[in-house]
Write an enzyme that holds these catalytic residues in place. Structure first.
Site, PDB file in Angstrom:
ATOM      1  N   ASP A   1     -11.423  10.254  10.023  1.00 45.39           N
ATOM      2  CA  ASP A   1     -11.253   9.808   8.634  1.00 45.39           C
ATOM      3  C   ASP A   1     -11.784   8.389   8.494  1.00 45.39           C
ATOM      4  O   ASP A   1     -11.087   7.499   8.016  1.00 45.39           O
ATOM      5  CB  ASP A   1      -9.784   9.922   8.232  1.00 45.39           C
TER       6      ASP A   1
ATOM      7  N   PHE B   1       1.929   9.054   4.084  1.00 48.00           N
ATOM      8  CA  PHE B   1       3.110   8.919   4.919  1.00 48.00           C
ATOM      9  C   PHE B   1       4.254   8.281   4.124  1.00 48.00           C
ATOM     10  O   PHE B   1       5.414   8.637   4.276  1.00 48.00           O
ATOM     11  CB  PHE B   1       2.694   8.051   6.096  1.00 48.00           C
ATOM     12  N   GLY B   2       3.940   7.360   3.286  1.00 48.31           N
ATOM     13  CA  GLY B   2       4.957   6.643   2.530  1.00 48.31           C
ATOM     14  C   GLY B   2       4.429   5.284   2.143  1.00 48.31           C
ATOM     15  O   GLY B   2       3.213   5.080   2.082  1.00 48.31           O
ATOM     16  N   LYS B   3       5.337   4.358   1.874  1.00 49.78           N
ATOM     17  CA  LYS B   3       4.898   3.036   1.428  1.00 49.78           C
ATOM     18  C   LYS B   3       4.689   2.080   2.591  1.00 49.78           C
ATOM     19  O   LYS B   3       5.328   2.203   3.634  1.00 49.78           O
ATOM     20  CB  LYS B   3       5.939   2.456   0.483  1.00 49.78           C
TER      21      LYS B   3
ATOM     22  N   GLY C   1       0.840  -1.205   0.000  1.00 46.33           N
ATOM     23  CA  GLY C   1       0.000   0.000   0.000  1.00 46.33           C
ATOM     24  C   GLY C   1       0.865   1.240   0.000  1.00 46.33           C
ATOM     25  O   GLY C   1       2.050   1.194   0.315  1.00 46.33           O
TER      26      GLY C   1
END
Ligand SMILES: *[C@@H]1O[C@H](CO)[C@@H](O)[C@H](O)[C@H]1NC(C)=O
Ligand SMILES: *[C@@H]1O[C@H](CO)[C@@H](O)[C@H](O)[C@H]1NC(C)=O
Ligand SMILES: *[C@@H]1O[C@H](CO)[C@@H](O)[C@H](O)[C@H]1NC(C)=O
Ligand SMILES: *[C@@H]1O[C@H](CO)[C@@H](O)[C@H](O)[C@H]1NC(C)=O
Ligand SMILES: *[C@@H]1O[C@H](CO)[C@@H](O)[C@H](O)[C@H]1NC(C)=O
Ligand SMILES: *[C@@H]1O[C@H](CO)[C@@H](O)[C@H](O)[C@H]1NC(C)=O
Ligand SMILES: *[C@@H]1O[C@H](CO)[C@@H](O)[C@H](O)[C@H]1NC(C)=O
Length: 857
Positions: free
Chosen positions: A642, A529-531, A525
């Protein structure tokens, strides 16, 4: 009626950009950005000008705040300040016989390396002492606000020069004074006589009084920004935080067709929006006889207060239909109040002024305003009514309005201490920290999608009123200036000792080993934020490893948020954090691996097998449990902010877990304004009330969860722009179909014929209630949970379930009834024990155990 959400967003954005002060008071208003050379425009489009032309003495410097708290409404006027090291004055020319607002804006932050905690000062305006020994930093901490606005109303003066003098306290070493903004606004004479509570037929002349605004509430209504006031740039707030106990009454709003007619009263007294909404007791006359609709306010002792109650009856038309008694501090302020008798007809506003002296007793001083139906006069309806409420402090015989600084609650103080301990240990390598701090600061709360706030439990807790909002970091605005970004750190610099002690610390080699040196083939994913990588630790345990994008400033804060949050929360239906790594500029979070990925990928746009209705219900129930825990499991309500189908993950046993709280996909916005603060979360799931009130409540999550429920039922995205206009927003479209009774036409074709009709009805009704326009009308997460469990029973065992239903739920969503049922049928007990594990007696854990431990359940 339902406009497509994207349209609302766009028009809101445009509106806020174009917004100007059309009804600005008069050209004589002074709006000064202190310490700023050129002034600027704030988020509301108001122009601020430099203060230098009005300064008399030269004992001041101008300075810029080192960090920008994300909750500032706009950088102007808060990011610049005028700092005074000795007594200094502003000189303004004023008109005689004119009343003025004087508003002072303070943002306690680090200016030119001055510690905000050292600022203690007094302010005197036109001979009236506004504050003495004032600490903006303590006040902000106690109120858990980043900035403070003080509004005073200065009585007509008989001189043409108004001196406003700032003087640092001589009781504290190194003390200084500062101010960020000053507004001086001429206003009409708003005040006259106020009847004195407890003294029959006596009144106090307020026309010549100097006042400080303490509270200004749009009762039963929403936040009204200064730009929407009736010309006097006042801000009106929601009254619900001040309601006493559980007796909230009901709110109503005048129909759009009804025109509010100001008769015998100037229309600047209060805007139409105040009179269009009201709070009353409710439809049950028996119930109404047994309680008072009560508001409670914290005030300073040894002062007289002016209370202005605004009324407008927009439903009833006759005298003696609604008659009620008004109590102020347990004394009758007015017996048999009858709004129609006062105004002559409906939709005509009026107001009443009362004054009351509050003595300096032991402990906190309070002002109580209570309404109760006048049983004795036998009105047609046993009910009462209030539309607006203002509370002003009146200056005392010494022409002073100054009160003591509030006392921050123990918990806030401890949280602060723990935090500064954590940050002091790293101060040696914080050289670049300060300048980067500003950016980090903006990131933190942008990333903190979770807001903790103290539940409205008035009776318990000594700290319940002094500090009703607790941001995640105890005090996020000052965290900011202290947090550091250090590229060469090797130790855990960003994680508080408290959080660090709760979860495992991984070394970078361990992380690299687990992810085969961040093998792209293991990416499962990608987020803001990043991977996210799939990894193996301890020779066989599958984990998900979220690696921060090293170039993302935002990452640092999200990283912190996740650790701080997740290390404190343990629950079967929340994704758990195993540990973290912070080394050589690399940051990674290690989570439980969720074998089945996100809920969304099992609903549509993937080639995974379709979930059965029962599976879907169970996943919804699990997610509801997770959210219910966030909302109620701790002493503080945590708002996820969220909620969506990609943030609900499923493990190998199909157990649903709520994830990604603390992460925001939209980056931090340095030019924070109301709109961008509001537009957090994901399009298609956003609570419309959010826009109106700009206030986050757990009911915003309930709204988003309602969208999730429809998404699960219909297997389509929350927003699908490729569909015809009326179908783009799932929330709007599903509600439309539900109201038309054609919901079955839009449910997932794979489910056709597999859902028990009773179950479908219960499920759809629940989802529909979640999407109610007003938060108050939406069920709590606990009610939703009960209804979903019930829906599952209707699916599994329709006959048995119905029998229970008839016995135990006479009225849907009746909170009192439902709560009783919860305790009996839901196994929430187990969930608590999970949580207590997290609050074991670790070093320095006291603070968070107060945050996490449930109170009296
Ligand atoms: C304002 O301050 C000046 C000195 O700065 C003083 O001369 C003047 O009398 C003051 N005016 C009032 C109305 O207090
Ligand atoms: C302010 O007034 C405008 C115009 O009447 C309205 O569209 C807007 O919704 C109002 N804003 C709030 C927050 O009430
Ligand atoms: C209030 O007044 C009383 C009596 O004058 C005095 O003892 C007390 O200290 C005052 N309290 C405050 C907070 O000023
Ligand atoms: C009013 O009465 C309530 C209950 O009787 C009490 O708790 C409260 O302290 C009283 N308020 C004041 C200001 O005296
Ligand atoms: C309402 O408040 C008044 C004044 O404090 C009190 O006398 C009365 O008992 C209260 N009534 C109820 C039903 O609580
Ligand atoms: C006014 O000031 C005097 C002298 O400082 C003090 O004794 C008195 O208590 C004050 N009065 C009030 C109401 O605060
Ligand atoms: C000033 O305020 C601080 C913080 O509230 C308090 O501790 C101190 O005693 C006050 N000093 C004076 C002189 O009132």
């Amino acid at each position: 009626m339902h406009i497509n959400t994207t349209h609302i967003l766009l028009s809101l954005l445009c509106l806020s950009l174009a917004l100007n002060f059309h009804n600005a008071v008069s050209a004589d208003s002074l709006i000064l950005g202190c310490g700023s050379a050129s002034g600027g425009t704030d988020a509301d489009g108001r122009k601020w000008v430099s203060d230098s032309a009005y300064l008399v003495s030269d004992e001041s410097i101008s300075a810029t705040a080192q960090s920008q708290d994300p909750s500032l409404p706009s950088p102007v006027p808060y990011m610049s300040a005028r700092i005074f090291s000795a007594e200094s004055s502003y000189k303004f020319s004023v008109k005689t016989n004119q009343r003025y607002w004087l508003r002072l804006h303070f943002y306690p932050s680090t200016y030119s390396s001055l510690d905000p905690a050292d600022a203690y000062f007094s302010v005197v305006a036109g001979g009236v002492t506004l504050m003495t020994n004032f600490s903006a930093s303590i006040t902000a901490q106690a109120l858990t606000q980043a900035y403070i606005v003080r509004e005073y109303s200065l009585a007509p003066m008989d001189f043409e020069i108004l001196n406003v003098t700032f003087k640092p306290s001589d009781q504290h070493k190194g003390s200084y004074a500062f101010v960020n903004g000053i507004e001086l606004v001429p206003i009409p004479d708003l005040f006259d006589k106020a009847s004195m509570v407890g003294f029959s037929d006596q009144s106090l002349d307020v026309g010549t009084a100097n006042l400080q605004t303490m509270f200004r509430l749009n009762v039963g209504g929403q936040y009204i920004p200064a730009s929407n006031d009736s010309g006097l740039t006042r801000t009106w707030y929601d009254d619900s935080p001040y309601l006493y106990g559980a007796a909230f009454g009901v709110t109503s709003e005048a129909s759009d067709k009804l025109k509010i007619q100001y008769q015998g009263m100037e229309d600047y007294v209060a805007p139409v929006d105040v009179y269009r909404t009201s709070r009353s007791m409710g439809p049950d006359p028996k119930l109404n006889q047994n309680f008072n609709l009560t508001w409670v306010f914290q005030v300073d002792g040894n002062f007289t207060y002016l209370l202005r109650l605004h009324f407008c009856e927009f439903i009833l038309t006759k005298i003696n239909q609604k008659v009620f008694d008004i109590y102020v501090n347990n004394q009758t302020a007015m017996a048999s109040a009858d709004v129609i008798a006062w105004t002559g007809s409906k939709a005509v506003p009026t107001y009443k002024d009362y004054s009351v002296y509050v003595t300096d007793g032991a402990g906190d001083e309070e002002l109580w305003v209570a309404l109760h139906p006048s049983i004795a006069v036998k009105p047609e309806y046993y009910d009462s009514l209030l539309n607006g409420l203002e509370v002003f402090k009146i200056s005392n015989a010494n022409k002073s309005l100054a009160g003591p600084n509030p006392t921050p609650s123990d918990m806030l103080v401890k949280a602060e201490a723990a935090r500064s301990f954590a940050s002091n240990t790293k101060s040696s390598n914080s050289v670049i920290g300060v300048s980067a701090g500003g950016i980090a600061a903006a990131g933190i709360a942008a990333a903190v999608c979770i807001v903790l706030y103290q539940r409205k439990n008035r009776q318990s807790g000594t700290d319940s009123r002094t500090a009703s909002w607790l941001p995640l970091y105890g005090n996020s605005h000052s965290t900011a200036s202290k947090s550091t970004i250090s590229g060469r750190s090797t130790a855990s610099t960003h994680v508080s000792t408290m959080a660090a002690s709760l979860c495992r610390h991984f070394s970078l080699p361990e992380i690299k080993h687990a992810t085969k040196n961040f093998d792209e083939n293991l990416v499962i994913g990608v987020g803001g934020f990043g991977k996210v990588y799939k990894g193996i630790i301890d020779g066989g345990t599958k984990v998900a490893i979220k690696r921060s994008n090293p170039s993302s400033e935002q990452g640092v804060n999200e990283f912190q948020t996740e650790i701080e949050m997740l290390s404190k929360l343990r629950h079967r239906h929340l994704v758990s954090l195993i540990g973290y790594c912070e080394e050589d500029g690399e940051m990674a979070l290690v989570y439980d691996y969720m074998a089945h990925g996100t809920l969304r990928e099992h609903l549509y746009k993937s080639n995974k097998p379709h979930l059965s209705w029962k599976q879907r219900l169970e996943i919804c129930i699990g997610a509801a449990r997770g959210l219910h825990y966030l909302h109620t499991g701790a002493k503080y309500t945590i708002i996820h902010r969220d909620v969506k189908t990609t943030n609900i993950l499923v493990d190998e046993k199909w157990v649903a877990k709520v994830s990604d709280f603390g992460l925001s996909k939209t980056g931090p916005d340095i030019n924070q304004n109301h709109v961008s603060t509001v537009v957090k979360g994901s399009f298609g799931y956003l609570d419309p009330e959010y826009f109106r009130r700009q206030q986050l409540t757990e009911k915003s999550d309930v709204y988003s969860f309602g969208v999730v429920l429809f998404e699960v039922l219909c297997a389509r995205p929350a927003l699908n722009p490729s569909l015809p206009k009326e179908q783009v927003s799932l929330a709007d479209w599903a509600l439309h179909c539900q109201k038309k009774g054609i919901l079955e036409d839009i449910i997932d074709p794979h489910l056709k014929g597999t859902i028990n009709p009773e179950c479908l009805k219960k499920f759809a009704d629940t989802a529909e209630k979640c999407l109610s326009d007003h938060g108050l009308d939406r069920p709590s997460m606990g009610d939703i949970l009960w209804n979903l469990e019930f829906a599952l029973q209707l699916q599994e065992n329709p006959d048995g379930a119905k029998a229970i239903s008839e016995r135990e739920t006479p009225e849907e969503f009746n909170h009192n009834n439902i709560m009783g049922i919860h305790r009996n049928t839901l196994s929430l007990g187990n969930d608590d024990s999970d949580m207590n594990e997290a609050s074991d007696d670790l070093n320095g854990s006291e603070v968070f155990s107060q945050i996490v431990k449930p109170k009296g359940r």
